[in-house]
Design a protein around this motif. Structure first.
Motif, PDB file in Angstrom:
ATOM      1  N   ASP A   1       0.857  -1.184   0.000  1.00  0.00           N
ATOM      2  CA  ASP A   1       0.000   0.000   0.000  1.00  0.00           C
ATOM      3  C   ASP A   1       0.897   1.239   0.000  1.00  0.00           C
ATOM      4  O   ASP A   1       1.319   1.719   1.045  1.00  0.00           O
ATOM      5  CB  ASP A   1      -0.906  -0.001   1.233  1.00  0.00           C
ATOM      6  N   PHE A   2       1.185   1.731  -1.190  1.00  0.00           N
ATOM      7  CA  PHE A   2       2.120   2.851  -1.334  1.00  0.00           C
ATOM      8  C   PHE A   2       1.550   4.163  -0.798  1.00  0.00           C
ATOM      9  O   PHE A   2       2.297   5.096  -0.524  1.00  0.00           O
ATOM     10  CB  PHE A   2       2.518   3.013  -2.805  1.00  0.00           C
ATOM     11  N   SER A   3       0.238   4.234  -0.634  1.00  0.00           N
ATOM     12  CA  SER A   3      -0.388   5.474  -0.140  1.00  0.00           C
ATOM     13  C   SER A   3       0.023   5.774   1.304  1.00  0.00           C
ATOM     14  O   SER A   3      -0.090   6.908   1.761  1.00  0.00           O
ATOM     15  CB  SER A   3      -1.909   5.377  -0.240  1.00  0.00           C
ATOM     16  N   LYS A   4       0.488   4.770   2.029  1.00  0.00           N
ATOM     17  CA  LYS A   4       0.913   4.961   3.417  1.00  0.00           C
ATOM     18  C   LYS A   4       2.399   5.295   3.536  1.00  0.00           C
ATOM     19  O   LYS A   4       2.924   5.429   4.632  1.00  0.00           O
ATOM     20  CB  LYS A   4       0.620   3.696   4.230  1.00  0.00           C
ATOM     21  N   MET A   5       3.069   5.423   2.389  1.00  0.00           N
ATOM     22  CA  MET A   5       4.517   5.666   2.374  1.00  0.00           C
ATOM     23  C   MET A   5       4.833   7.007   1.740  1.00  0.00           C
ATOM     24  O   MET A   5       3.984   7.617   1.075  1.00  0.00           O
ATOM     25  CB  MET A   5       5.228   4.553   1.599  1.00  0.00           C
TER      26      MET A   5
ATOM     27  N   LEU B   1       9.439   5.451   0.996  1.00  0.00           N
ATOM     28  CA  LEU B   1      10.039   5.412   2.326  1.00  0.00           C
ATOM     29  C   LEU B   1       9.003   5.039   3.387  1.00  0.00           C
ATOM     30  O   LEU B   1       7.912   5.610   3.432  1.00  0.00           O
ATOM     31  CB  LEU B   1      10.640   6.777   2.669  1.00  0.00           C
ATOM     32  N   THR B   2       9.356   4.070   4.223  1.00  0.00           N
ATOM     33  CA  THR B   2       8.558   3.722   5.392  1.00  0.00           C
ATOM     34  C   THR B   2       9.522   3.489   6.552  1.00  0.00           C
ATOM     35  O   THR B   2      10.728   3.700   6.404  1.00  0.00           O
ATOM     36  CB  THR B   2       7.662   2.491   5.121  1.00  0.00           C
ATOM     37  N   TYR B   3       9.012   3.066   7.708  1.00  0.00           N
ATOM     38  CA  TYR B   3       9.872   2.939   8.889  1.00  0.00           C
ATOM     39  C   TYR B   3       9.526   1.685   9.691  1.00  0.00           C
ATOM     40  O   TYR B   3       8.374   1.240   9.710  1.00  0.00           O
ATOM     41  CB  TYR B   3       9.706   4.150   9.820  1.00  0.00           C
ATOM     42  N   THR B   4      10.536   1.146  10.373  1.00  0.00           N
ATOM     43  CA  THR B   4      10.266   0.110  11.361  1.00  0.00           C
ATOM     44  C   THR B   4       9.641   0.767  12.585  1.00  0.00           C
ATOM     45  O   THR B   4       9.620   1.995  12.700  1.00  0.00           O
ATOM     46  CB  THR B   4      11.561  -0.609  11.783  1.00  0.00           C
ATOM     47  N   ASN B   5       9.151  -0.022  13.514  1.00  0.00           N
ATOM     48  CA  ASN B   5       8.534   0.516  14.731  1.00  0.00           C
ATOM     49  C   ASN B   5       8.800  -0.439  15.898  1.00  0.00           C
ATOM     50  O   ASN B   5       9.502  -1.450  15.740  1.00  0.00           O
ATOM     51  CB  ASN B   5       7.036   0.742  14.520  1.00  0.00           C
ATOM     52  N   GLU B   6       8.224  -0.152  17.047  1.00  0.00           N
ATOM     53  CA  GLU B   6       8.474  -0.964  18.241  1.00  0.00           C
ATOM     54  C   GLU B   6       8.008  -2.411  18.054  1.00  0.00           C
ATOM     55  O   GLU B   6       8.642  -3.348  18.542  1.00  0.00           O
ATOM     56  CB  GLU B   6       7.789  -0.334  19.471  1.00  0.00           C
ATOM     57  N   LYS B   7       6.901  -2.601  17.317  1.00  0.00           N
ATOM     58  CA  LYS B   7       6.421  -3.966  17.069  1.00  0.00           C
ATOM     59  C   LYS B   7       7.456  -4.751  16.257  1.00  0.00           C
ATOM     60  O   LYS B   7       7.725  -5.927  16.537  1.00  0.00           O
ATOM     61  CB  LYS B   7       5.087  -3.932  16.302  1.00  0.00           C
ATOM     62  N   THR B   8       8.022  -4.093  15.254  1.00  0.00           N
ATOM     63  CA  THR B   8       9.061  -4.723  14.432  1.00  0.00           C
ATOM     64  C   THR B   8      10.231  -5.146  15.307  1.00  0.00           C
ATOM     65  O   THR B   8      10.719  -6.283  15.223  1.00  0.00           O
ATOM     66  CB  THR B   8       9.586  -3.729  13.359  1.00  0.00           C
ATOM     67  N   HIS B   9      10.685  -4.222  16.144  1.00  0.00           N
ATOM     68  CA  HIS B   9      11.868  -4.462  16.976  1.00  0.00           C
ATOM     69  C   HIS B   9      11.613  -5.573  17.985  1.00  0.00           C
ATOM     70  O   HIS B   9      12.512  -6.374  18.276  1.00  0.00           O
ATOM     71  CB  HIS B   9      12.277  -3.171  17.681  1.00  0.00           C
ATOM     72  N   GLN B  10      10.394  -5.630  18.509  1.00  0.00           N
ATOM     73  CA  GLN B  10      10.081  -6.661  19.507  1.00  0.00           C
ATOM     74  C   GLN B  10      10.106  -8.051  18.874  1.00  0.00           C
ATOM     75  O   GLN B  10      10.611  -9.017  19.483  1.00  0.00           O
ATOM     76  CB  GLN B  10       8.716  -6.390  20.145  1.00  0.00           C
ATOM     77  N   ILE B  11       9.564  -8.174  17.657  1.00  0.00           N
ATOM     78  CA  ILE B  11       9.596  -9.456  16.950  1.00  0.00           C
ATOM     79  C   ILE B  11      11.042  -9.903  16.740  1.00  0.00           C
ATOM     80  O   ILE B  11      11.382 -11.082  16.925  1.00  0.00           O
ATOM     81  CB  ILE B  11       8.853  -9.353  15.598  1.00  0.00           C
ATOM     82  N   ILE B  12      11.893  -8.946  16.379  1.00  0.00           N
ATOM     83  CA  ILE B  12      13.310  -9.265  16.148  1.00  0.00           C
ATOM     84  C   ILE B  12      13.976  -9.704  17.458  1.00  0.00           C
ATOM     85  O   ILE B  12      14.683 -10.724  17.498  1.00  0.00           O
ATOM     86  CB  ILE B  12      14.036  -8.055  15.535  1.00  0.00           C
TER      87      ILE B  12
ATOM     88  N   THR C   1       4.672  -5.540   9.981  1.00  0.00           N
ATOM     89  CA  THR C   1       4.450  -4.505  11.006  1.00  0.00           C
ATOM     90  C   THR C   1       4.711  -3.107  10.463  1.00  0.00           C
ATOM     91  O   THR C   1       4.398  -2.114  11.121  1.00  0.00           O
ATOM     92  CB  THR C   1       5.370  -4.729  12.227  1.00  0.00           C
ATOM     93  N   LEU C   2       5.278  -3.003   9.264  1.00  0.00           N
ATOM     94  CA  LEU C   2       5.604  -1.707   8.679  1.00  0.00           C
ATOM     95  C   LEU C   2       4.386  -1.114   7.965  1.00  0.00           C
ATOM     96  O   LEU C   2       3.600  -1.847   7.356  1.00  0.00           O
ATOM     97  CB  LEU C   2       6.757  -1.838   7.674  1.00  0.00           C
ATOM     98  N   LYS C   3       4.265   0.216   8.039  1.00  0.00           N
ATOM     99  CA  LYS C   3       3.175   0.898   7.336  1.00  0.00           C
ATOM    100  C   LYS C   3       3.293   0.647   5.837  1.00  0.00           C
ATOM    101  O   LYS C   3       4.340   0.871   5.234  1.00  0.00           O
ATOM    102  CB  LYS C   3       3.234   2.407   7.605  1.00  0.00           C
ATOM    103  N   GLY C   4       2.188   0.205   5.249  1.00  0.00           N
ATOM    104  CA  GLY C   4       2.151  -0.067   3.820  1.00  0.00           C
ATOM    105  C   GLY C   4       2.462  -1.509   3.481  1.00  0.00           C
ATOM    106  O   GLY C   4       2.215  -1.959   2.368  1.00  0.00           O
ATOM    107  N   LEU C   5       3.019  -2.260   4.452  1.00  0.00           N
ATOM    108  CA  LEU C   5       3.376  -3.662   4.204  1.00  0.00           C
ATOM    109  C   LEU C   5       2.517  -4.625   5.035  1.00  0.00           C
ATOM    110  O   LEU C   5       2.866  -5.789   5.197  1.00  0.00           O
ATOM    111  CB  LEU C   5       4.859  -3.901   4.520  1.00  0.00           C
ATOM    112  N   GLU C   6       1.392  -4.139   5.548  1.00  0.00           N
ATOM    113  CA  GLU C   6       0.559  -4.942   6.439  1.00  0.00           C
ATOM    114  C   GLU C   6       0.098  -6.252   5.797  1.00  0.00           C
ATOM    115  O   GLU C   6      -0.080  -7.261   6.487  1.00  0.00           O
ATOM    116  CB  GLU C   6      -0.668  -4.145   6.897  1.00  0.00           C
ATOM    117  N   ASN C   7      -0.101  -6.244   4.497  1.00  0.00           N
ATOM    118  CA  ASN C   7      -0.585  -7.440   3.796  1.00  0.00           C
ATOM    119  C   ASN C   7       0.411  -7.931   2.749  1.00  0.00           C
ATOM    120  O   ASN C   7       0.040  -8.606   1.789  1.00  0.00           O
ATOM    121  CB  ASN C   7      -1.935  -7.141   3.122  1.00  0.00           C
ATOM    122  N   VAL C   8       1.672  -7.614   2.960  1.00  0.00           N
ATOM    123  CA  VAL C   8       2.690  -7.887   1.939  1.00  0.00           C
ATOM    124  C   VAL C   8       2.927  -9.383   1.751  1.00  0.00           C
ATOM    125  O   VAL C   8       2.818 -10.178   2.693  1.00  0.00           O
ATOM    126  CB  VAL C   8       4.022  -7.181   2.299  1.00  0.00           C
ATOM    127  N   GLU C   9       3.217  -9.750   0.511  1.00  0.00           N
ATOM    128  CA  GLU C   9       3.635 -11.116   0.182  1.00  0.00           C
ATOM    129  C   GLU C   9       5.110 -11.076  -0.211  1.00  0.00           C
ATOM    130  O   GLU C   9       5.526 -10.218  -0.996  1.00  0.00           O
ATOM    131  CB  GLU C   9       2.801 -11.685  -0.966  1.00  0.00           C
TER     132      GLU C   9
END
Length: 636
Positions: free
Chosen positions: A211-215, A245-256, A328-336
């Protein structure tokens, strides 16, 4: 085994180093064979499909100035072009282009296939034949012997490589391609010291599920600056594709963090050393724990594919973890995910075994280039490949090697760093590594290096004439502007007022007033009536020379001092145990590197200024002793 062919030069590898080496050797008139593990992977971009960027753009323009191919090839196949760091001074401006990776590879293959005296073969080299300290030939996996006078080793990341994603380990090269498993042992048998390095790549995702509209869109420049000095904007300008351009977030970091124990890098499965300046996302989360987010760029891999590169998310975590963190990244919520990220380990050599020509000190005619020398990046590889190919051809002809020193180019900095200081991790070029970077700008790479390319035989007479005319035009205009004066006329004052510049109280040379940062060359077109019709690149050089004259003059004086130390040669037969008061560490380092000059010796890690002073005293005493001996012999 049987002798299949006799050639001048063998190039092992068809990546960016191998391509430049093979093209240079063949264009210099040498019968050359380039061996590659796969004809379909020539000039492949297994990591980010882009060329250039900070400091790397300098390397590409220097490659072009010397007569290499990378700059021309990216001009043919780019899908986005941007000049980076434009808010800063010209020394750090760097051109970067996103490539259509498939077209880039195909275009380079086409160039290779149409060069006379160049043969391309899909075969694995498993042995290097050496006789009396000189290369004799190579042996392939089919038992064929190819006799030659010089070899360029450019194996990239394919030498005893393995790819790791979580608990999954595959003994392959990049993108699942065949790896070269026998060459490492053959090199060890020749006494070549090998190391184990690691790099990695992120996942590729399907653009249809983003979803490029969120980036934030990242567009290319309106004005296109070609990489090749042979090209003009109008020749290569085309529609461009945006990056996002998008960004990682706390959810991303916690999974890692929750899955670090499953990363082969942290579980101890990976043996090799990774790149400090291009870390994986798990490495970033651990090392920069205070950061709430990291930038992630979603970049197209080509015009005819939906694959997109997730820049900034290099990872070797298990597949399901990579998918979860990406979503967990904005725009990649449903990414394949189309291709999963992985780490890759591979063998490379200790580059301190090389001369500045990139020839092995211990084996005559054996050159090495690219990631085999412990560097990372397409541009660093191509630069080394070009130098190795040129010097292999010069070696065959019995000519002196082409050496680029640190004051002449980023290529010189790259090679000197590798062969003098070595590297304990994949080496990446950066502007901060170049101490003379104000002189080594990307815009003047042709003025610095085209002469060397011409002398080597890679620059045509026509191109050299155009280069000489450009250089002459710059010099003539700089001199002319010193003698063109503008007064305090209404026209001049109006120009200054319009640009917010201080009014003149008396006449002044244009060369002086153009040093004001708010003024441009074209501002004075109306009052400078005898102005010649100059190209934009000539005007650019004139303005930089005027505005930075003081800094450039100061750096030129520094270069003069550098050159003096480079000319203080150290005898090849020196015994460092004879040098009085030299520290043990310094003796060991000097013996390992065997520097050719005092300048090179001073850059060796572990050799102090005091050690250099002791070495200079010893050399002076040695010279006097030799002179006395010569005098005695003459008298006898």
């Amino acid at each position: 085994m049987y002798v299949a062919d006799k050639v001048d030069i063998v190039v092992i590898g068809g990546g960016h180093a191998g391509c430049e080496a093979a093209l240079a050797a063949a264009r210099m008139g040498k019968k050359t064979i380039m061996f590659t593990m796969s004809l379909d992977s020539i000039a492949m971009m297994p990591c980010n499909p882009n060329v250039g960027g900070t400091s790397k753009g300098h390397l590409v323009r220097e490659i072009d100035a010397l007569g290499g191919e990378m700059g021309k090839n990216i001009d043919r196949t780019y899908i986005q072009s941007r000049m980076l760091n434009t808010a800063k001074g010209p020394a750090v401006h760097s051109l970067r282009a996103q490539a259509d990776k498939t077209k880039y590879s195909h275009a380079m293959k086409k160039v290779l296939e149409n060069v006379e005296k160049l043969i391309i073969k899909q075969q694995e080299v498993v042995e290097v034949q050496v006789e009396d300290g000189k290369v004799k030939g190579v042996v392939t996996n089919t038992g064929a012997i190819y006799e030659c006078k010089a070899i360029v080793l450019a194996g990239g990341t394919y030498v005893r490589s393995r790819c790791l994603t979580g608990e999954c380990i595959e003994y392959t090269g990049p993108n699942g391609l065949k790896t070269s498993n026998k060459l490492s042992e053959a090199l060890k048998e020749l006494g070549i010291e090998l190391r184990r390095f690691k790099t990695g790549t992120p996942a590729r995702v399907d653009a249809r599920t983003v979803d490029f509209s969120k980036m934030e869109p990242q567009h290319g420049d309106e004005r296109i600056v070609p990489f090749s000095f042979e090209n003009k904007e109008k020749d290569i300008k085309r529609d461009q594709y945006p990056c996002y351009l998008t960004y990682t977030n706390e959810k991303t970091h916690q999974i890692i963090r929750d899955n670090l124990h499953r990363s082969p890098m942290y579980s101890g499965v990976i043996e090799g050393t990774g790149p400090r300046y291009c870390p994986s996302i798990e490495d970033k989360v651990v090392r920069f724990a205070d950061k709430e987010r990291h930038q992630v760029f979603i970049e197209p891999e080509g015009e005819d594919t939906t694959e997109m590169y997730v820049q900034g998310m290099s990872s070797s975590l298990p597949e399901e973890v990579q998918i979860a963190m990406l979503r967990t990244l904005k725009g990649l919520e449903n990414v394949e995910v189309m291709r999963i990220g992985y780490a890759i380990e591979y063998d490379c050599i200790n580059p301190m075994q090389l001369k500045h020509s990139l020839e092995l000190k211990a084996i005559e005619g054996f050159f090495s280039a690219g990631q085999m020398n412990g560097s990372s990046g397409y541009e660093e590889a191509a630069a080394q490949g070009l130098v190795a190919g040129i010097n292999a051809a010069l070696k065959v002809d019995g000519r002196d090697p082409m050496i680029i020193d640190r004051s002449e180019g980023y290529i010189g900095v790259l090679i000197d760093d590798l062969v003098t200081k070595g590297t304990k991790e994949p080496y990446r070029m950066m502007t901060s590594r170049a101490e003379y970077r104000l002189l080594l700008r990307q815009d003047n790479a042709d003025l610095r290096l085209t002469q060397k390319g011409y002398e080597a035989g890679l620059i045509s007479a026509g191109r050299y004439e155009r280069f000489a005319a450009k250089k002459s035009a710059i010099d003539a205009e700089l001199e002319r502007l010193k003698h063109v004066y503008v007064g305090t006329s209404e026209k001049v004052q109006a120009i200054l007022e319009k640009k917010g510049s201080t009014p003149l109280r008396s006449g002044i040379a244009l060369a002086e007033i153009l040093k004001r940062p708010e003024l441009e060359y074209e501002d004075f077109t109306e009052v400078d009536t005898d102005r010649p019709d100059l190209s934009l690149d000539v005007i650019e050089q004139v303005m930089i020379e005027l505005r930075y004259e003081g800094y450039i003059t100061r750096q030129m004086r520094q270069v003069e001092q550098f050159k003096k130390l480079e000319k203080r040669l150290i005898p090849a037969d020196i015994n460092y145990d004879d040098v009085y008061s030299l520290r043990l560490e310094a003796k060991q380092k000097l013996e390992q590197v065997r520097p050719i000059s005092i300048g090179q010796a001073s850059r060796i890690s572990g050799v102090s200024p005091a050690d250099i002073s002791m070495l200079l005293v010893y050399l002076e005493q040695r010279n006097r002793s030799h002179k006395d001996e010569s005098t005695e012999k003459e008298e006898v």
